[in-house]
Design an enzyme around this catalytic site. Structure first.
Site, PDB file in Angstrom:
ATOM      1  N   ARG A  23       0.814  -1.225   0.000  1.00 49.63           N
ATOM      2  CA  ARG A  23       0.000   0.000   0.000  1.00 49.63           C
ATOM      3  C   ARG A  23       0.841   1.265   0.000  1.00 49.63           C
ATOM      4  O   ARG A  23       0.381   2.330  -0.364  1.00 49.63           O
ATOM      5  CB  ARG A  23      -0.918   0.023   1.223  1.00 49.63           C
ATOM      6  CG  ARG A  23      -1.879  -1.131   1.303  1.00 49.63           C
ATOM      7  CD  ARG A  23      -2.527  -1.193   2.662  1.00 49.63           C
ATOM      8  NE  ARG A  23      -1.495  -1.480   3.663  1.00 49.63           N
ATOM      9  CZ  ARG A  23      -1.645  -1.286   4.966  1.00 49.63           C
ATOM     10  NH1 ARG A  23      -2.768  -0.812   5.453  1.00 49.63           N
ATOM     11  NH2 ARG A  23      -0.670  -1.583   5.798  1.00 49.63           N
ATOM     12  N   GLU A  28       7.294   6.841  11.536  1.00 51.96           N
ATOM     13  CA  GLU A  28       7.258   7.560  12.799  1.00 51.96           C
ATOM     14  C   GLU A  28       8.081   8.834  12.614  1.00 51.96           C
ATOM     15  O   GLU A  28       9.247   8.764  12.265  1.00 51.96           O
ATOM     16  CB  GLU A  28       7.843   6.701  13.916  1.00 51.96           C
ATOM     17  CG  GLU A  28       7.032   5.455  14.193  1.00 51.96           C
ATOM     18  CD  GLU A  28       7.685   4.525  15.194  1.00 51.96           C
ATOM     19  OE1 GLU A  28       8.879   4.689  15.517  1.00 51.96           O
ATOM     20  OE2 GLU A  28       6.981   3.600  15.642  1.00 51.96           O
ATOM     21  N   ASP A  42       4.579  23.930  15.703  1.00 56.86           N
ATOM     22  CA  ASP A  42       4.894  23.243  14.452  1.00 56.86           C
ATOM     23  C   ASP A  42       4.575  24.159  13.282  1.00 56.86           C
ATOM     24  O   ASP A  42       3.554  24.845  13.289  1.00 56.86           O
ATOM     25  CB  ASP A  42       4.044  21.981  14.289  1.00 56.86           C
ATOM     26  CG  ASP A  42       4.492  20.835  15.163  1.00 56.86           C
ATOM     27  OD1 ASP A  42       5.007  21.094  16.266  1.00 56.86           O
ATOM     28  OD2 ASP A  42       4.326  19.684  14.752  1.00 56.86           O
ATOM     29  N   ARG A  53      16.445  29.314   1.393  1.00 55.89           N
ATOM     30  CA  ARG A  53      15.860  30.013   2.535  1.00 55.89           C
ATOM     31  C   ARG A  53      16.903  30.043   3.647  1.00 55.89           C
ATOM     32  O   ARG A  53      17.464  29.032   4.010  1.00 55.89           O
ATOM     33  CB  ARG A  53      14.596  29.304   3.029  1.00 55.89           C
ATOM     34  CG  ARG A  53      13.466  29.288   2.013  1.00 55.89           C
ATOM     35  CD  ARG A  53      12.218  28.637   2.615  1.00 55.89           C
ATOM     36  NE  ARG A  53      11.198  28.427   1.623  1.00 55.89           N
ATOM     37  CZ  ARG A  53      10.139  29.214   1.450  1.00 55.89           C
ATOM     38  NH1 ARG A  53       9.989  30.284   2.206  1.00 55.89           N
ATOM     39  NH2 ARG A  53       9.232  28.935   0.532  1.00 55.89           N
ATOM     40  N   HIS A  56      18.534  31.605   8.961  1.00 60.56           N
ATOM     41  CA  HIS A  56      17.689  32.310   9.918  1.00 60.56           C
ATOM     42  C   HIS A  56      17.967  31.896  11.358  1.00 60.56           C
ATOM     43  O   HIS A  56      18.277  30.739  11.624  1.00 60.56           O
ATOM     44  CB  HIS A  56      16.207  32.026   9.628  1.00 60.56           C
ATOM     45  CG  HIS A  56      15.790  32.390   8.248  1.00 60.56           C
ATOM     46  ND1 HIS A  56      14.917  31.622   7.513  1.00 60.56           N
ATOM     47  CD2 HIS A  56      16.112  33.442   7.448  1.00 60.56           C
ATOM     48  CE1 HIS A  56      14.717  32.181   6.325  1.00 60.56           C
ATOM     49  NE2 HIS A  56      15.433  33.279   6.264  1.00 60.56           N
ATOM     50  N   LYS A  65      15.086  23.317  16.720  1.00 60.70           N
ATOM     51  CA  LYS A  65      14.197  22.908  15.635  1.00 60.70           C
ATOM     52  C   LYS A  65      14.470  21.449  15.269  1.00 60.70           C
ATOM     53  O   LYS A  65      15.617  21.031  15.220  1.00 60.70           O
ATOM     54  CB  LYS A  65      14.417  23.759  14.384  1.00 60.70           C
ATOM     55  CG  LYS A  65      14.076  25.215  14.559  1.00 60.70           C
ATOM     56  CD  LYS A  65      14.408  25.984  13.296  1.00 60.70           C
ATOM     57  CE  LYS A  65      14.155  27.468  13.486  1.00 60.70           C
ATOM     58  NZ  LYS A  65      14.647  28.245  12.352  1.00 60.70           N
ATOM     59  N   TYR A 125       8.672  21.522  10.482  1.00 66.21           N
ATOM     60  CA  TYR A 125       9.554  21.995  11.542  1.00 66.21           C
ATOM     61  C   TYR A 125       8.819  21.873  12.871  1.00 66.21           C
ATOM     62  O   TYR A 125       7.704  22.356  13.004  1.00 66.21           O
ATOM     63  CB  TYR A 125       9.872  23.487  11.407  1.00 66.21           C
ATOM     64  CG  TYR A 125      10.357  23.999  10.094  1.00 66.21           C
ATOM     65  CD1 TYR A 125      11.646  24.506   9.980  1.00 66.21           C
ATOM     66  CD2 TYR A 125       9.530  24.053   8.976  1.00 66.21           C
ATOM     67  CE1 TYR A 125      12.095  25.038   8.781  1.00 66.21           C
ATOM     68  CE2 TYR A 125       9.976  24.569   7.776  1.00 66.21           C
ATOM     69  CZ  TYR A 125      11.261  25.066   7.689  1.00 66.21           C
ATOM     70  OH  TYR A 125      11.703  25.588   6.506  1.00 66.21           O
ATOM     71  N   LYS A 160      14.120  39.693   1.491  1.00 70.49           N
ATOM     72  CA  LYS A 160      14.509  39.747   2.901  1.00 70.49           C
ATOM     73  C   LYS A 160      15.839  39.027   3.127  1.00 70.49           C
ATOM     74  O   LYS A 160      16.732  39.544   3.794  1.00 70.49           O
ATOM     75  CB  LYS A 160      13.405  39.130   3.771  1.00 70.49           C
ATOM     76  CG  LYS A 160      13.709  39.132   5.244  1.00 70.49           C
ATOM     77  CD  LYS A 160      12.572  38.490   6.031  1.00 70.49           C
ATOM     78  CE  LYS A 160      12.924  38.385   7.503  1.00 70.49           C
ATOM     79  NZ  LYS A 160      11.882  37.689   8.256  1.00 70.49           N
ATOM     80  N   ASP A 161      15.984  37.817   2.555  1.00 69.96           N
ATOM     81  CA  ASP A 161      17.218  37.052   2.753  1.00 69.96           C
ATOM     82  C   ASP A 161      18.415  37.663   2.023  1.00 69.96           C
ATOM     83  O   ASP A 161      19.555  37.463   2.437  1.00 69.96           O
ATOM     84  CB  ASP A 161      17.022  35.595   2.347  1.00 69.96           C
ATOM     85  CG  ASP A 161      16.238  34.798   3.384  1.00 69.96           C
ATOM     86  OD1 ASP A 161      16.051  35.298   4.515  1.00 69.96           O
ATOM     87  OD2 ASP A 161      15.810  33.674   3.065  1.00 69.96           O
TER      88      ASP A 161
END
Length: 176
Positions: A23, A28, A42, A53, A56, A65, A125, A160-161
């Site tokens: 299937r 986990e 989350d 990205r 940060h 994280k 995250y 921004k970055d």
């Protein structure tokens, strides 16, 4: 679940269990018993191919994280910004994907970023603290002092970055 230590204190790789049958599979993603901290917040992100990205972090209320790729493949990078750490200013990189089923636990005090290697990347995250927009800063992804070997072919990056600071300026900010 197999837990792999790195040279960075608290930076861990989690090789998780998958159960396959005709299937599909069952995985986990998170078992609290494997973590000393809790993760009350989350978030997820979606990115196209060639998106960068980061890098940060939050100056105050820094977050640990747990990063998991649910779909696609990324080149993930974190930089130790803990001024009292033996590995301060050093970086760690790893390829994370839905296929290799690894997660990365990034301790509080690290800058984090990634570059998408495939299209339709979906990331999850788990964060140890809530987002503090007033405390957010970023390090330049192409900072010469950090010398990160990104596997960049094309680049899509936010305005921004593009304005993130150099690691040298970050050091002055934290007086390290």
């Amino acid at each position: 679940m197999k837990i792999i230590k790195t040279e960075f204190n608290g930076l861990l790789i989690y090789n998780k269990n998958s159960y396959y049958d005709k299937r599909g599979y069952f995985r986990e993603l998170y078992l609290q018993k494997h973590f000393k901290t809790s993760f009350p917040f989350d978030v997820m992100s979606y990115s196209k191919k060639n998106v960068l990205r980061g890098l940060h972090l939050q100056k105050k209320n820094s977050q640990a994280k747990l990063i998991t790729v649910l779909s696609g493949k990324i080149f993930d990078v974190c930089v130790d910004c803990r001024k009292k750490s033996k590995t301060f200013g050093k970086q760690f990189s790893i390829v994370l994907s839905d296929k290799n089923n690894k997660s990365l636990l990034i301790p509080a005090g690290f800058a984090h970023g990634f570059y998408t290697l495939t299209d339709n990347v979906i990331m999850h995250y788990k964060c140890s603290k809530y987002r503090d927009a007033k405390s957010e800063i970023g390090l330049l992804w192409n900072d010469k002092d950090l010398n990160i070997k990104w596997p960049i072919k094309k680049l899509i990056i936010s305005e921004k970055d593009k304005k993130n600071i150099s690691f040298k300026d970050f050091r002055k900010m934290v007086k390290a």
